[in-house]
Scaffold this motif. Structure first.
Motif, PDB file in Angstrom:
ATOM      1  N   GLY A   1       0.791  -1.222   0.000  1.00 40.66           N
ATOM      2  CA  GLY A   1       0.000   0.000   0.000  1.00 40.66           C
ATOM      3  C   GLY A   1       0.821   1.267   0.000  1.00 40.66           C
ATOM      4  N   TYR A   2       1.860   1.298   0.852  1.00 44.75           N
ATOM      5  CA  TYR A   2       2.654   2.509   1.000  1.00 44.75           C
ATOM      6  C   TYR A   2       3.964   2.470   0.215  1.00 44.75           C
ATOM      7  CZ  TYR A   2      -0.400   3.912   4.870  1.00 44.75           C
ATOM      8  OH  TYR A   2      -1.481   4.290   5.630  1.00 44.75           O
ATOM      9  N   GLY A   3       4.390   1.289  -0.215  1.00 38.62           N
ATOM     10  CA  GLY A   3       5.690   1.197  -0.862  1.00 38.62           C
ATOM     11  C   GLY A   3       6.811   1.487   0.109  1.00 38.62           C
ATOM     12  N   TYR A   4       6.642   1.058   1.357  1.00 35.02           N
ATOM     13  CA  TYR A   4       7.648   1.273   2.395  1.00 35.02           C
ATOM     14  C   TYR A   4       8.788   0.276   2.198  1.00 35.02           C
ATOM     15  CZ  TYR A   4       9.556   1.745   7.149  1.00 35.02           C
ATOM     16  OH  TYR A   4      10.375   1.946   8.228  1.00 35.02           O
ATOM     17  N   ALA A   5      10.012   0.742   2.300  1.00 33.03           N
ATOM     18  CA  ALA A   5      11.165  -0.064   1.886  1.00 33.03           C
ATOM     19  C   ALA A   5      11.662  -1.044   2.945  1.00 33.03           C
ATOM     20  CB  ALA A   5      12.321   0.852   1.475  1.00 33.03           C
ATOM     21  N   ASP A   6      11.160  -0.954   4.163  1.00 37.39           N
ATOM     22  CA  ASP A   6      11.740  -1.788   5.225  1.00 37.39           C
ATOM     23  C   ASP A   6      10.672  -2.548   6.006  1.00 37.39           C
ATOM     24  OD1 ASP A   6      13.967  -2.820   6.595  1.00 37.39           O
ATOM     25  OD2 ASP A   6      13.731  -1.364   8.216  1.00 37.39           O
ATOM     26  N   CYS A   7       9.830  -3.284   5.292  1.00 40.87           N
ATOM     27  CA  CYS A   7       8.800  -4.110   5.928  1.00 40.87           C
ATOM     28  C   CYS A   7       9.386  -5.479   6.275  1.00 40.87           C
ATOM     29  CB  CYS A   7       7.614  -4.313   4.988  1.00 40.87           C
ATOM     30  SG  CYS A   7       6.873  -2.795   4.412  1.00 40.87           S
ATOM     31  N   SER A   8       9.164  -5.915   7.499  1.00 43.28           N
ATOM     32  CA  SER A   8       9.641  -7.237   7.906  1.00 43.28           C
ATOM     33  C   SER A   8       8.499  -8.237   7.827  1.00 43.28           C
ATOM     34  CB  SER A   8      10.201  -7.190   9.329  1.00 43.28           C
ATOM     35  OG  SER A   8      10.705  -8.466   9.691  1.00 43.28           O
ATOM     36  N   LEU A   9       8.569  -9.130   6.856  1.00 41.79           N
ATOM     37  CA  LEU A   9       7.520 -10.138   6.671  1.00 41.79           C
ATOM     38  C   LEU A   9       7.920 -11.452   7.336  1.00 41.79           C
ATOM     39  CD1 LEU A   9       4.838  -9.611   5.033  1.00 41.79           C
ATOM     40  CD2 LEU A   9       6.637  -7.946   4.604  1.00 41.79           C
ATOM     41  N   HIS A  10       8.485 -11.357   8.548  1.00 44.56           N
ATOM     42  CA  HIS A  10       8.973 -12.556   9.220  1.00 44.56           C
ATOM     43  C   HIS A  10       7.855 -13.508   9.621  1.00 44.56           C
ATOM     44  CE1 HIS A  10       8.419  -9.274  12.156  1.00 44.56           C
ATOM     45  NE2 HIS A  10       7.909 -10.214  12.945  1.00 44.56           N
ATOM     46  N   GLY A  11       6.619 -13.010   9.695  1.00 47.13           N
ATOM     47  CA  GLY A  11       5.504 -13.883  10.034  1.00 47.13           C
ATOM     48  C   GLY A  11       4.906 -14.592   8.842  1.00 47.13           C
TER      49      GLY A  11
END
Length: 303
Positions: A242-252
């Motif tokens: 949605g935001y195009g945020y560069a540091d999302c942690s998809l560890h889940g």
């Protein structure tokens, strides 16, 4: 009608972008053409409250995207700006992968992986609300089933465009859905309640998704996490798509953890905590790390 062009970066790869937007083969809200001659996305969206189709055609050289916003009402300056932002989002132009590629150039896992997956970009949804609701619908089910739920959601609340495509619902449109209309279409009650709860909070203005100096991403994330049924995975997915945020942690994410097991040679998927620790090495580029992990499983177009 509003015409505009978007320059594409050198070496732009379009396959994953097209695959992401072609998840629904019934083409209810978007139509994707991928032939040697034509590479095109038509997506029905609301510009303001006006049904509009964003028509994105890529030239054969992949040097630029020729875009047209076909609205059912006159397009003002604010709508023009929104159309440009949506098109750039859909084409994955908000996150430049170059910084991540430089960061992992000598990494023993991501170095070879990114060399094999050159040009990978992250397609975004046309709106933050679409990214959030897709994440809610996709929780703990397979992609095909999630697509069928999305299709029902669009049919129930989307506004039609004169082309025949149906716009993805706005929060106000979604808030008017009766919960039984969702549960009778294979939504679990918990999923339906979360979807309608979020739509109501957004439509009433109790949560504002627009980032601003007075409404930071941290504030938005905290507000979303306070909504029953929305957890860290959903919020991180919304940050990514949605935001195009560069540091999302998809560890889940189950697929991310499966990819980690494959690439690091583990017999089983790491725990969520272990995946979080591993991905922390790649700050502030964890979004691109997740994208490459998905793609390593040939799953990038499904999420």
């Amino acid at each position: 009608m509003f015409d505009f062009t978007l320059p594409l970066p050198r070496g732009y790869i379009v396959a994953d972008i097209l695959n992401f937007h072609a998840r629904d083969k019934d083409a209810l809200s978007e139509i994707v053409s991928d032939t040697p001659i034509t590479k095109q996305i038509k997506k029905a969206v609301l510009l303001g409250d006006v049904p509009t189709v964003i028509d994105i055609a890529l030239d054969t050289s992949l040097e630029q995207a020729c875009c047209v916003a076909l609205s059912d009402a006159p397009i003002n300056i604010a709508m023009q700006s929104q159309a440009k932002h949506i098109a750039a989002s859909m084409l994955g132009l908000h996150i430049d992968p170059a910084a991540f590629l430089a960061f992992v150039e000598t990494d023993p896992v991501f170095g070879p992986l990114t060399a094999r997956q050159q040009g990978l970009r992250i397609a975004q949804s046309a709106s933050i609300f679409e990214a959030l609701t897709w994440a809610i619908m996709g929780q703990q089910i397979n992609v095909a089933f999630a697509v069928s739920l999305r299709r029902s959601f669009i049919r129930l609340a989307g506004q039609p465009h004169s082309s025949g495509l149906i716009c993805y619902p706005s929060p106000a449109d979604a808030a008017r859905i009766d919960i039984e209309a969702l549960t009778s279409r294979q939504f679990s009650r918990a999923k339906a309640e979360t979807l309608l709860r979020l739509a109501d909070l957004l439509a009433s203005g109790q949560i504002d998704l627009q980032e601003s100096p007075a409404n930071s991403l941290d504030t938005i994330c905290a507000a979303l996490l306070a909504v029953k049924g929305i957890g860290p995975w959903t919020v991180n997915y919304a940050l990514l798509r949605g935001y195009g945020y560069a540091d999302c942690s998809l560890h889940g994410d189950v697929a991310v953890r499966a990819a980690i097991a494959n690439l690091w040679g583990h017999e089983t998927r790491p725990s969520i905590a272990a995946a979080e620790t591993l991905l922390a090495r790649y700050r502030p580029h964890r979004t691109m790390a997740a994208a490459h992990l998905w793609a390593s499983l040939n799953k990038s177009s499904n999420y």
